[in-house]
Design an enzyme around this catalytic site. Structure first.
Site, PDB file in Angstrom:
ATOM      1  N   ALA A  44       0.869  -1.189   0.000  1.00 34.24           N
ATOM      2  CA  ALA A  44       0.000   0.000   0.000  1.00 34.24           C
ATOM      3  C   ALA A  44       0.904   1.238   0.000  1.00 34.24           C
ATOM      4  O   ALA A  44       0.826   2.100   0.867  1.00 34.24           O
ATOM      5  CB  ALA A  44      -0.969   0.004   1.175  1.00 34.24           C
ATOM      6  N   HIS A  53       3.142   4.562  -0.615  1.00 37.47           N
ATOM      7  CA  HIS A  53       2.867   6.002  -0.765  1.00 37.47           C
ATOM      8  C   HIS A  53       4.204   6.722  -0.867  1.00 37.47           C
ATOM      9  O   HIS A  53       5.272   6.076  -0.845  1.00 37.47           O
ATOM     10  CB  HIS A  53       2.022   6.497   0.421  1.00 37.47           C
ATOM     11  CG  HIS A  53       2.576   6.108   1.757  1.00 37.47           C
ATOM     12  ND1 HIS A  53       3.761   6.596   2.249  1.00 37.47           N
ATOM     13  CD2 HIS A  53       2.122   5.230   2.698  1.00 37.47           C
ATOM     14  CE1 HIS A  53       4.008   6.070   3.432  1.00 37.47           C
ATOM     15  NE2 HIS A  53       3.031   5.215   3.736  1.00 37.47           N
ATOM     16  N   GLY A 100       5.933   8.243   1.195  1.00 36.70           N
ATOM     17  CA  GLY A 100       6.862   7.954   2.294  1.00 36.70           C
ATOM     18  C   GLY A 100       7.754   6.764   1.945  1.00 36.70           C
ATOM     19  O   GLY A 100       8.979   6.836   2.033  1.00 36.70           O
ATOM     20  N   HIS A 101       7.116   5.671   1.501  1.00 37.99           N
ATOM     21  CA  HIS A 101       7.893   4.503   1.075  1.00 37.99           C
ATOM     22  C   HIS A 101       8.819   4.881  -0.087  1.00 37.99           C
ATOM     23  O   HIS A 101       9.982   4.479  -0.135  1.00 37.99           O
ATOM     24  CB  HIS A 101       6.977   3.376   0.582  1.00 37.99           C
ATOM     25  CG  HIS A 101       6.046   2.828   1.615  1.00 37.99           C
ATOM     26  ND1 HIS A 101       4.693   3.057   1.583  1.00 37.99           N
ATOM     27  CD2 HIS A 101       6.260   2.049   2.696  1.00 37.99           C
ATOM     28  CE1 HIS A 101       4.114   2.429   2.589  1.00 37.99           C
ATOM     29  NE2 HIS A 101       5.043   1.810   3.287  1.00 37.99           N
ATOM     30  N   GLU A 110      12.015   7.130   9.721  1.00 35.13           N
ATOM     31  CA  GLU A 110      11.896   7.663  11.094  1.00 35.13           C
ATOM     32  C   GLU A 110      10.437   7.803  11.511  1.00 35.13           C
ATOM     33  O   GLU A 110      10.156   8.079  12.668  1.00 35.13           O
ATOM     34  CB  GLU A 110      12.602   9.021  11.185  1.00 35.13           C
ATOM     35  CG  GLU A 110      14.106   8.887  11.114  1.00 35.13           C
ATOM     36  CD  GLU A 110      14.832  10.219  11.221  1.00 35.13           C
ATOM     37  OE1 GLU A 110      14.160  11.265  11.349  1.00 35.13           O
ATOM     38  OE2 GLU A 110      16.070  10.189  11.167  1.00 35.13           O
ATOM     39  N   LYS A 111       9.513   7.617  10.569  1.00 37.62           N
ATOM     40  CA  LYS A 111       8.089   7.562  10.925  1.00 37.62           C
ATOM     41  C   LYS A 111       7.891   6.509  12.032  1.00 37.62           C
ATOM     42  O   LYS A 111       7.129   6.700  12.966  1.00 37.62           O
ATOM     43  CB  LYS A 111       7.286   7.215   9.667  1.00 37.62           C
ATOM     44  CG  LYS A 111       5.924   6.639   9.868  1.00 37.62           C
ATOM     45  CD  LYS A 111       4.957   7.710  10.208  1.00 37.62           C
ATOM     46  CE  LYS A 111       3.522   7.272  10.324  1.00 37.62           C
ATOM     47  NZ  LYS A 111       3.230   5.916  10.588  1.00 37.62           N
ATOM     48  N   GLN A 136      11.063   1.556  15.822  1.00 39.76           N
ATOM     49  CA  GLN A 136      11.432   0.407  14.983  1.00 39.76           C
ATOM     50  C   GLN A 136      12.842   0.592  14.423  1.00 39.76           C
ATOM     51  O   GLN A 136      13.643  -0.353  14.408  1.00 39.76           O
ATOM     52  CB  GLN A 136      10.421   0.263  13.844  1.00 39.76           C
ATOM     53  CG  GLN A 136      10.833  -0.716  12.769  1.00 39.76           C
ATOM     54  CD  GLN A 136       9.757  -0.919  11.733  1.00 39.76           C
ATOM     55  OE1 GLN A 136       8.837  -1.697  11.941  1.00 39.76           O
ATOM     56  NE2 GLN A 136       9.850  -0.228  10.608  1.00 39.76           N
ATOM     57  N   SER A 181       0.212   3.984   5.339  1.00 37.98           N
ATOM     58  CA  SER A 181      -0.726   3.151   4.568  1.00 37.98           C
ATOM     59  C   SER A 181      -2.098   3.162   5.234  1.00 37.98           C
ATOM     60  O   SER A 181      -3.125   3.066   4.573  1.00 37.98           O
ATOM     61  CB  SER A 181      -0.208   1.715   4.488  1.00 37.98           C
ATOM     62  OG  SER A 181       1.077   1.695   3.914  1.00 37.98           O
ATOM     63  N   ARG A 182      -2.113   3.262   6.558  1.00 35.43           N
ATOM     64  CA  ARG A 182      -3.388   3.234   7.287  1.00 35.43           C
ATOM     65  C   ARG A 182      -4.217   4.505   7.063  1.00 35.43           C
ATOM     66  O   ARG A 182      -5.423   4.507   7.329  1.00 35.43           O
ATOM     67  CB  ARG A 182      -3.141   3.044   8.791  1.00 35.43           C
ATOM     68  CG  ARG A 182      -2.653   1.639   9.147  1.00 35.43           C
ATOM     69  CD  ARG A 182      -2.531   1.450  10.640  1.00 35.43           C
ATOM     70  NE  ARG A 182      -2.122   0.094  11.004  1.00 35.43           N
ATOM     71  CZ  ARG A 182      -0.855  -0.322  11.098  1.00 35.43           C
ATOM     72  NH1 ARG A 182       0.137   0.529  10.841  1.00 35.43           N
ATOM     73  NH2 ARG A 182      -0.575  -1.567  11.434  1.00 35.43           N
TER      74      ARG A 182
HETATM   75  P1  AMP Z   1       5.483  -0.139   6.335  1.00 36.13           P
HETATM   76  O1  AMP Z   1       5.033  -0.505   4.960  1.00 36.13           O
HETATM   77  O2  AMP Z   1       4.498   0.691   7.095  1.00 36.13           O
HETATM   78  O3  AMP Z   1       6.030  -1.305   7.122  1.00 36.13           O
HETATM   79  O4  AMP Z   1       6.720   0.830   6.125  1.00 36.13           O
HETATM   80  C1  AMP Z   1       7.869   0.405   5.406  1.00 36.13           C
HETATM   81  C2  AMP Z   1       8.972   1.397   5.658  1.00 36.13           C
HETATM   82  O5  AMP Z   1       8.582   2.685   5.191  1.00 36.13           O
HETATM   83  C3  AMP Z   1       9.306   1.562   7.153  1.00 36.13           C
HETATM   84  O6  AMP Z   1      10.711   1.674   7.307  1.00 36.13           O
HETATM   85  C4  AMP Z   1       8.599   2.845   7.511  1.00 36.13           C
HETATM   86  O7  AMP Z   1       9.189   3.533   8.586  1.00 36.13           O
HETATM   87  C5  AMP Z   1       8.759   3.632   6.213  1.00 36.13           C
HETATM   88  N1  AMP Z   1       7.743   4.678   6.147  1.00 36.13           N
HETATM   89  C6  AMP Z   1       6.393   4.519   6.216  1.00 36.13           C
HETATM   90  N2  AMP Z   1       5.776   5.712   6.161  1.00 36.13           N
HETATM   91  C7  AMP Z   1       6.759   6.650   6.079  1.00 36.13           C
HETATM   92  C8  AMP Z   1       6.774   8.074   6.016  1.00 36.13           C
HETATM   93  N3  AMP Z   1       5.644   8.783   6.036  1.00 36.13           N
HETATM   94  N4  AMP Z   1       7.968   8.694   5.936  1.00 36.13           N
HETATM   95  C9  AMP Z   1       9.132   7.972   5.939  1.00 36.13           C
HETATM   96  N5  AMP Z   1       9.183   6.641   5.989  1.00 36.13           N
HETATM   97  C10 AMP Z   1       8.024   5.984   6.066  1.00 36.13           C
END
Ligand code: AMP
Length: 279
Positions: A32, A34, A36-37, A148-149, A153, A186-187
């Site tokens: 999902a 965006h 950020g990813h 860093e979001k 973790q 994603s949420r």
């Molecule tokens: P997730 O798919 O939520 O597990 O996120 C995968 C990676 O993307 C993790 O390292 C998150 O910290 C990073 N991530 C998710 N959202 C953001 C964001 N808004 N800004 C920076 N990194 C993000």
């Protein structure tokens, strides 16, 4: 762009790349995708010869079955976005491929894993450590990128590679936000229109906290934020904690250098997290 579902295929690809002297950057995600990813992906592309992205909604890091069931899944759209960025390989394993047997591994992640997200989402970080360690063993990347979001973790992954001697460089990437300040997640796609409109309030309070950190003690600032959210008609605060940005030890009294504010808020049944450096 290659898409591999099997461990043996991604492992063979990565082994060959390393043998050819190519550097491998790895970005683990739950899909999902965006901006950020994509900010992590862009950095990985700039710094490595080959970039591998995993898309895997890791069941063992969800402490809430409903959150897992409702987690957004958009694989077709995700692959198109990654192809456009110039990603070389996407790894999309099934649950069975990653976990052919019941997982019983327990990682020692120290005090970092017992506060904040660790306290409110029991088992979450152990599930993260299990899957990230597996990915590191399968892919053996030179560098891996984390946002860093999910600040806690990021620190836990750094502790994991230190404690378990995993030869990978962990690269932290800044939080990517919507124009209105809401941290991309994603949420967010599951927020109701009313909640989506109200959600920038969370970041606004963190920005306000930077100003107040100069005048108030940590306890006063935490109480201030708790009160602000108690008065808000839509949000339910789970925690606002001021902690050291390296150890996550709680700050008491005067707010000192390298202090961060960490927040978790329920917007309806959607749980949002964010953080900001205060000083
Ligand atoms: P997730 O798919 O939520 O597990 O996120 C995968 C990676 O993307 C993790 O390292 C998150 O910290 C990073 N991530 C998710 N959202 C953001 C964001 N808004 N800004 C920076 N990194 C993000």
């Amino acid at each position: 762009m290659d898409v591999f579902e099997k461990i043996k295929d991604i492992n063979a690809y990565a082994t060959k790349a390393r043998e050819q002297g190519l550097t491998i950057g790895f970005v683990p995600t739950m899909g999902a995708l965006h901006e950020g990813h994509l900010s992590l992906v862009k950095k990985a592309i700039a710094e490595n010869d080959v970039v591998i992205v995993s898309i895997f909604v890791n069941p063992i890091q969800f402490n809430n079955p409903e959150d897992l069931a409702k987690y957004p899944r958009e694989i077709g759209k995700d692959l198109a976005l990654l192809q456009k960025e110039g990603v070389h390989v996407v790894f999309t394993p099934s649950d069975k491929e990653m976990y052919p047997e019941t997982v019983s591994d327990t990682y020692n992640l120290g005090s970092l894993s017992s506060v904040m997200e660790g306290k409110f989402r029991p088992g979450h970080f152990n599930g993260v450590a299990v899957v990230v360690h597996k990915f590191f063993q399968i892919i053996q990347p030179h560098k891996a990128y984390f946002g860093e979001k999910d600040y806690q973790q990021l620190l836990i992954i750094k502790a994991l590679v230190r404690n378990y001697n995993i030869p990978v460089e962990i690269v932290g990437c800044p939080i990517n936000r919507e124009a209105d300040g809401l941290a991309r997640s994603s949420r967010n796609s599951r927020l109701s229109p009313q909640m989506k409109e109200a959600a920038p309030f969370i970041h606004q309070q963190l920005v306000e906290a930077i100003k107040l950190a100069k005048e108030l003690t940590a306890e006063e600032l935490e109480n201030h934020i708790i009160l602000v959210f108690e008065k808000h008609p839509l949000f339910k605060l789970e925690y606002f904690t001021i902690a050291n940005g390296s150890t996550l030890d709680p700050i008491k009294g005067k707010i000192t250098e390298n202090s961060y504010g960490f927040i978790a808020v329920y917007a309806g049944d959607i749980r949002l997290i964010d953080n900001i450096r205060l000083i």
